[in-house]
Design a protein around this motif. Structure first.
Motif, mmCIF file in Angstrom:
data_model
loop_
_atom_site.group_PDB
_atom_site.id
_atom_site.type_symbol
_atom_site.label_atom_id
_atom_site.label_comp_id
_atom_site.label_asym_id
_atom_site.label_seq_id
_atom_site.Cartn_x
_atom_site.Cartn_y
_atom_site.Cartn_z
ATOM 1 N N ASP A 1 4.979 0.796 -3.559
ATOM 2 C CA ASP A 1 4.844 2.008 -4.378
ATOM 3 C C ASP A 1 5.575 1.845 -5.710
ATOM 4 O O ASP A 1 5.070 2.223 -6.769
ATOM 5 N N GLU A 2 6.760 1.256 -5.654
ATOM 6 C CA GLU A 2 7.594 1.140 -6.854
ATOM 7 C C GLU A 2 7.031 0.167 -7.875
ATOM 8 O O GLU A 2 7.450 0.169 -9.040
ATOM 9 N N HIS A 3 6.062 -0.676 -7.478
ATOM 10 C CA HIS A 3 5.513 -1.691 -8.363
ATOM 11 C C HIS A 3 4.103 -1.360 -8.855
ATOM 12 O O HIS A 3 3.413 -2.227 -9.383
ATOM 13 N N GLY A 4 3.688 -0.110 -8.664
ATOM 14 C CA GLY A 4 2.320 0.232 -9.032
ATOM 15 C C GLY A 4 2.179 1.617 -9.630
ATOM 16 O O GLY A 4 3.123 2.409 -9.687
ATOM 17 N N ILE A 5 0.965 1.902 -10.080
ATOM 18 C CA ILE A 5 0.591 3.203 -10.632
ATOM 19 C C ILE A 5 -0.544 3.735 -9.769
ATOM 20 O O ILE A 5 -1.558 3.048 -9.558
ATOM 21 N N TRP A 6 -0.407 4.957 -9.298
ATOM 22 C CA TRP A 6 -1.334 5.479 -8.295
ATOM 23 C C TRP A 6 -2.638 5.995 -8.899
ATOM 24 O O TRP A 6 -2.644 6.683 -9.917
ATOM 25 N N ASP A 7 -3.740 5.629 -8.221
ATOM 26 C CA ASP A 7 -5.031 6.288 -8.387
ATOM 27 C C ASP A 7 -5.272 7.021 -7.069
ATOM 28 O O ASP A 7 -5.898 6.487 -6.148
ATOM 29 N N ILE A 8 -4.711 8.218 -6.967
ATOM 30 C CA ILE A 8 -4.713 8.959 -5.707
ATOM 31 C C ILE A 8 -6.128 9.248 -5.231
ATOM 32 O O ILE A 8 -6.432 9.151 -4.038
ATOM 33 N N GLU A 9 -7.026 9.591 -6.148
ATOM 34 C CA GLU A 9 -8.388 9.971 -5.769
ATOM 35 C C GLU A 9 -9.083 8.879 -4.976
ATOM 36 O O GLU A 9 -9.831 9.153 -4.030
ATOM 37 N N HIS A 10 -8.844 7.605 -5.332
ATOM 38 C CA HIS A 10 -9.512 6.494 -4.662
ATOM 39 C C HIS A 10 -8.584 5.714 -3.733
ATOM 40 O O HIS A 10 -8.952 4.658 -3.228
ATOM 41 N N SER A 11 -7.378 6.240 -3.513
ATOM 42 C CA SER A 11 -6.393 5.591 -2.648
ATOM 43 C C SER A 11 -6.160 4.142 -3.070
ATOM 44 O O SER A 11 -6.202 3.222 -2.247
ATOM 45 N N ARG B 1 14.464 2.799 2.319
ATOM 46 C CA ARG B 1 14.451 3.148 0.899
ATOM 47 C C ARG B 1 13.126 2.918 0.188
ATOM 48 O O ARG B 1 12.925 3.422 -0.915
ATOM 49 N N PHE B 2 12.183 2.187 0.771
ATOM 50 C CA PHE B 2 10.931 1.874 0.086
ATOM 51 C C PHE B 2 9.943 3.035 0.173
ATOM 52 O O PHE B 2 9.762 3.629 1.236
ATOM 53 N N GLY B 3 9.298 3.335 -0.954
ATOM 54 C CA GLY B 3 8.248 4.345 -0.953
ATOM 55 C C GLY B 3 6.985 3.824 -0.294
ATOM 56 O O GLY B 3 6.832 2.631 -0.035
ATOM 57 N N GLY B 4 6.052 4.731 -0.026
ATOM 58 C CA GLY B 4 4.811 4.344 0.631
ATOM 59 C C GLY B 4 3.883 3.611 -0.320
ATOM 60 O O GLY B 4 3.571 4.115 -1.404
ATOM 61 N N GLY B 5 3.428 2.411 0.060
ATOM 62 C CA GLY B 5 2.535 1.618 -0.774
ATOM 63 C C GLY B 5 1.103 1.672 -0.283
ATOM 64 O O GLY B 5 0.664 2.669 0.303
ATOM 65 N N VAL B 6 0.363 0.579 -0.521
ATOM 66 C CA VAL B 6 -1.026 0.479 -0.075
ATOM 67 C C VAL B 6 -1.244 -0.886 0.558
ATOM 68 O O VAL B 6 -0.744 -1.896 0.063
ATOM 69 N N ILE B 7 -2.000 -0.905 1.646
ATOM 70 C CA ILE B 7 -2.479 -2.148 2.246
ATOM 71 C C ILE B 7 -3.984 -2.024 2.393
ATOM 72 O O ILE B 7 -4.504 -0.953 2.726
ATOM 73 N N GLY B 8 -4.702 -3.086 2.074
ATOM 74 C CA GLY B 8 -6.155 -3.029 2.167
ATOM 75 C C GLY B 8 -6.790 -4.219 1.498
ATOM 76 O O GLY B 8 -6.412 -5.366 1.760
ATOM 77 N N ASP B 9 -7.738 -3.943 0.600
ATOM 78 C CA ASP B 9 -8.503 -5.006 -0.054
ATOM 79 C C ASP B 9 -8.132 -5.110 -1.523
ATOM 80 O O ASP B 9 -7.847 -4.102 -2.187
#
Length: 612
Positions: free
Chosen positions: A537-547, A467-475
């Motif tokens: 994903d559910e806890h953030g707002i996307w800046d798609i251009e900069h991932s 059920r979880f949307g795709g998030g981000v892992i990184g810095d």
């Protein structure tokens, strides 16, 4: 006296509850409750509520304190209403001899027309199915259709295709015992040639539908039953560690990622799952790359054009993926992108609750704003409404229907049990053959990604999403310069995580990511990530251009566990070794692996997974 007073009090109390105002209030409450249960009774939602609807459409209670493994809370499981999935019967076979039945025969076996098979026309008794050059021209015209918007009739064609596929499913399942009986006597070649009279009309219809829907299998298989036996039934008789495996589709462009991925699977994650690597012709994957993968333990390299008719399919790039799953020798398949990396052995996906329930593991993509879309969300919803005769409970939960974003599925990892979804995979492949993708499906969806769940909708097979949307892992923050023009001296914004697209297990814990190991794989010289933070994903707002994913509230950013960071850094070292082995910076940059420091963690490196 006491009794009289008591009686008056009782009467007075009764009057309060029977006053017009109170009765009106009670009626309103009862009406609200009635509306709630009415809506629940017509809902098909199988998700995270205090009540849920089971497959029979009945309201059932969900424990108020569900466990982490409760499918109601961890997955979205597509379920069809009883009566939606219609089987084929002997009465249907008898009806084929009527005038109406003949009309239905022509409809089900009608376009997309098929070319004359290479092996020549197969026959039933004295009747032969003839196909001419105009049929091949039909496929050639679809292959050269560059302007999809002018193809016309895509929605109607897709609607008719869905009806044909559903009829095909019922017919295939109805005739399977007859085929199995002949196979048990080693007479399966007679299935089309000498069927028993009571099933001959149905067999003839099945043959015509297969030639119409899946002509590209006829290069290697006489029937889809033969394909099923070679790739599913035979595999199911092997030990479990031989019938499960990983499928990757790799061309020269992505071989630099795939080399690292294969080494990570073997040397870091210690995965023993066999691997099949598919490519589309000698021009797709060089001899050098094929030789490199061949020398890896338990890895096979397969040219998909030797198994399927490339002149009809025009396979290249990600389009290959469902076809590779279909012809793979594994019964249980993990489809893995070349640039996808796991934090633990991917074999754990076979233990997923959704997989155990319905035979799939699908992952949601990140929430891409609709402004990035080539088709409006309203148009997508209208297309799906028009393209499918009926749907499960799942489409109403998609971002399309809820106007929340442009993509739903990420096909970087797809898990399927072909014993359950062989026919579903045929439907998915049909959505991706040259005619359908150019004239119908790719007009509304992002390549092959959405075709996995929509294909199963077409043929009415249950499926499951974590059920979880795709998030981000990184810095943590956006201070890392990853483009040549990144010369900004503005202070680092520490309210975001920037890096790769992250996907989760059923408990919402980081499991795998795609897009490589660097800050931006499309930028030459982009540095390795340190993998210090992640966010849902559910806890953030996307800046798609900069991932990047910007926290929507304080505490949304999470620290990557220390042992997971160690695993990620082992991947970085292997990736650098691959680059040194290639020795061609123009093909793959030899990057510097950063120092692994606990203090880089967003909580000081304690690996406690606490919120920031």
């Amino acid at each position: 006296m006491g009794r009289s007073t008591s009686k008056r009090m009782s009467s007075s109390t009764f009057a309060i509850f029977t006053s017009p105002h109170r009765r009106s209030q009670d009626l309103r409450i009862l009406l609200i409750v009635a509306i709630f249960f009415f809506l629940a009774s017509i809902s098909q939602y199988h998700g995270s509520f205090d009540v849920s609807i089971d497959e029979d459409g009945q309201v059932q209670s969900v424990p108020s304190e569900a466990s982490d493994d409760d499918l109601y809370y961890t997955h979205h499981i597509a379920t069809f209403k009883k009566g939606q999935v219609r089987p084929w019967t002997m009465a249907d076979t008898k009806a084929l001899s009527t005038k109406e039945g003949q009309e239905m025969f022509e409809f089900l076996g009608a376009p997309p027309a098929s070319p004359r098979p290479v092996r020549g026309a197969l026959s039933i008794g004295r009747q032969q199915l003839e196909y001419g050059d105009e049929d091949r021209a039909f496929y050639d015209a679809a292959a050269s259709s560059a302007d999809r918007s002018k193809a016309g009739g895509g929605d109607k064609m897709f609607f008719h295709l869905a009806k044909r596929l559903r009829a095909y499913r019922g017919l295939w399942q109805h005739l399977q015992p007859d085929y199995e009986g002949l196979r048990g006597e080693d007479k399966q070649d007679q299935f089309y040639v000498r069927p028993s009279p009571d099933i001959a009309p149905a067999v003839r219809l099945l043959q015509k539908m297969e030639w119409s829907l899946f002509p590209w299998i006829l290069k290697s298989y006489a029937t889809t039953f033969d394909l099923y036996h070679e790739t599913v039934a035979a595999a199911s008789r092997r030990p479990i560690d031989e019938r499960r495996g990983i499928v990757m589709c790799v061309g020269d462009k992505h071989s630099v990622y795939a080399r690292t991925t294969v080494k990570v699977l073997r040397n870091v994650l210690k995965s023993s799952l066999p691997i099949e690597i598919y490519y589309a012709g000698e021009q797709d994957l060089s001899k050098e790359n094929r030789a490199w993968f061949d020398q890896m333990p338990d890895v096979k390299v397969i040219d998909i054009t030797t198994r399927l008719d490339q002149s009809l399919l025009h396979l290249s790039g990600p389009v290959i993926k469902p076809f590779a799953m279909l012809i793979s020798q594994f019964q249980e398949v993990i489809l893995l992108d070349a640039d996808a990396y796991f934090l633990q052995d991917p074999e754990i996906l076979f233990d997923d609750g959704g997989y155990q329930e319905v035979g799939t593991v699908f992952f949601y993509a990140r929430t891409v704003p609709n402004k990035n879309s080539k088709v409006s969300q309203a148009s997508k919803r209208a297309w799906l409404d028009a393209a499918l005769p009926s749907v499960s409970n799942h489409p109403s939960k998609t971002r399309w229907f809820r106007s929340k974003g442009d993509q739903d599925q990420d096909s970087g990892v797809v898990v399927m049990d072909k014993r359950i979804h062989f026919l579903g995979l045929l439907a998915i492949c049909k959505m991706n053959d040259v005619q359908e993708r150019n004239q119908a499906s790719y007009r509304a969806i992002w390549g092959e990604q959405e075709s996995f769940w929509i294909g199963l909708e077409m043929i009415q097979e249950r499926y499951s999403f974590i059920r979880f949307g795709g998030g981000v892992i990184g810095d943590l923050g956006d201070s890392v310069p990853y483009k040549q023009e990144s010369t900004s001296t503005s202070p680092t914004r520490m309210d975001r995580v920037c890096g790769n697209q992250l996907h989760f297990n059923h408990k919402g814990q980081p499991l795998w990511w795609n897009s490589g190991l660097v800050r931006d794989k499309t930028t030459d010289g982009s540095p390795y990530l340190k993998y210090t933070a992640w966010i849902w994903d559910e806890h953030g707002i996307w800046d798609i251009e900069h991932s990047c994913l910007i926290q929507a509230f304080h505490g949304a950013l999470k620290e990557v566990e220390w042992n997971q960071r160690q695993t990620a850094f082992e991947m970085l070292r292997i990736d650098r070794e691959v680059a040194q082995e290639l020795g061609r910076p123009s093909v793959k940059n030899i990057l510097t692996v950063p120092r692994l420091l606990r203090t880089d963690g967003v909580k000081g490196g304690n690996g406690n997974n606490e919120a920031v």
